[in-house]
Enzyme design. Structure first.
Site, short mmCIF file in Angstrom:
data_model
loop_
_atom_site.label_atom_id
_atom_site.label_comp_id
_atom_site.label_asym_id
_atom_site.label_seq_id
_atom_site.Cartn_x
_atom_site.Cartn_y
_atom_site.Cartn_z
N ASN A 104 0.86 -1.18 0.00
CA ASN A 104 0.00 0.00 0.00
C ASN A 104 0.90 1.24 0.00
O ASN A 104 1.66 1.44 0.95
CB ASN A 104 -0.89 -0.05 1.26
N HIS A 161 -9.71 0.21 5.26
CA HIS A 161 -8.37 0.28 5.85
C HIS A 161 -8.45 1.02 7.17
O HIS A 161 -9.30 1.89 7.37
CB HIS A 161 -7.40 0.99 4.88
N GLY A 202 3.87 -3.24 10.36
CA GLY A 202 5.27 -3.35 10.76
C GLY A 202 6.07 -4.42 10.04
O GLY A 202 7.22 -4.67 10.39
N LYS A 215 -0.01 4.23 0.26
CA LYS A 215 -0.61 5.28 1.12
C LYS A 215 -0.44 6.66 0.47
O LYS A 215 -0.46 6.77 -0.77
CB LYS A 215 -0.02 5.20 2.53
N GLU A 262 -4.77 -6.29 10.68
CA GLU A 262 -3.70 -5.34 11.01
C GLU A 262 -3.98 -4.69 12.35
O GLU A 262 -4.88 -3.83 12.45
CB GLU A 262 -3.67 -4.21 9.98
O1 G3H Z 1 -1.68 -0.96 4.45
C1 G3H Z 1 -0.67 -1.26 5.08
C2 G3H Z 1 -0.65 -1.34 6.51
O2 G3H Z 1 -1.34 -0.31 7.13
C3 G3H Z 1 0.69 -1.61 7.12
O3 G3H Z 1 1.49 -0.47 7.10
P1 G3H Z 1 3.01 -0.61 7.59
O4 G3H Z 1 3.64 -1.70 6.78
O5 G3H Z 1 3.61 0.73 7.35
O6 G3H Z 1 2.97 -0.97 9.05
#
Ligand code: G3H
Length: 227
Positions: free
Chosen positions: A14, A98, A186, A16, A146
């Site tokens: 992702n 999400h 993480g 983001k 998550e």
């Molecule tokens: O969409 C992905 C998740 O929210 C995990 O994010 P992260 O890998 O930065 O902890």
């Protein structure tokens, strides 16, 4: 039309809204994903910002999810993103609910149903085992578990909370065994991914370790190295 499927294990990144995901940054990550996917044979999918869905598919031929889709029909809405728009851009599916974009149960159900009817994949995010049970009953393609407190951190869900992974896998199998389980939060190394798969998931949903890396290809190589 044949329903879309993805080979497992799946590494879903992702992007983001990080600075590193904008413009050329998205291309840098997509190039790395294409390279490592070709080397390893592991499916690496991306969930970029909306405007990068089409360019990433066009240039790198990578499976792409939207980060969100609005549960609205095309029509008189402003600033929304209806499902036919992400489909027309080439997305094969969408994240739904999400942790950073929670929806009501009614809207989750609407999105899962609409994605299924459009022959697209739904990846519904969950924060705990109880929520996972409710979401599995909606029959999405994936539930991604998550723990919100671990998202963006250095300690992965595989290390900090393996019980939430096994609990989710068991719960989903009991409710609807066709739903695949991903886990995330993480995730930063091949060991985290290997543990997640050994605990019964079909792959991982991750973001910061790849997006914020100086060398995304090196991190992706490590992430898939023990699969
Ligand atoms: O969409 C992905 C998740 O929210 C995990 O994010 P992260 O890998 O930065 O902890």
């Amino acid at each position: 039309m044949k329903p879309t499927t993805l080979k497992t294990p799946l590494v879903l990144v992702n992007l983001k809204c990080y600075t590193e995901s904008i413009g050329n940054g998205a291309h840098r990550i997509a190039r790395a994903a294409r390279e490592v996917s070709d080397e390893s044979g592991i499916t690496i999918a991306l969930a970029p910002l909306y405007m990068d869905i089409h360019p990433i598919i066009h240039h790198y031929d990578i499976p792409v999810f939207a980060q969100h889709v609005d549960p609205v029909e095309p029509g008189a809405h402003t600033g929304r993103m209806p499902l036919p728009a992400i489909k027309s851009a080439g997305a094969i599916g969408s994240l739904v609910n999400h942790s950073e974009y929670r929806l009501s149960v009614a809207d989750i159900e609407k999105n899962v149903t609409a994605l299924r009817q459009a022959q697209m994949l739904s990846c519904v995010c969950s924060n705990n085992v109880a929520t996972t049970k409710a979401l599995a009953a909606l029959g999405p393609d994936y539930v991604a578990i998550e723990p919100p407190e671990l998202i963006g951190g250095k300690m992965s869900v595989s290390e900090a909370n393996p019980e939430i992974i096994t609990g989710s896998v068991d719960a989903v199998r009991n409710i609807n065994s066709s739903v695949k389980v991903l886990t995330g939060a993480g995730i930063h190394s091949g060991t985290c991914v290997k543990t997640a798969v050994e605990l019964g998931t079909e792959g991982v949903l991750l973001a910061s370790s790849v997006v914020k890396a100086e060398d995304p290809a090196a991190i992706l190589r490590d992430l898939v190295s023990l699969l």
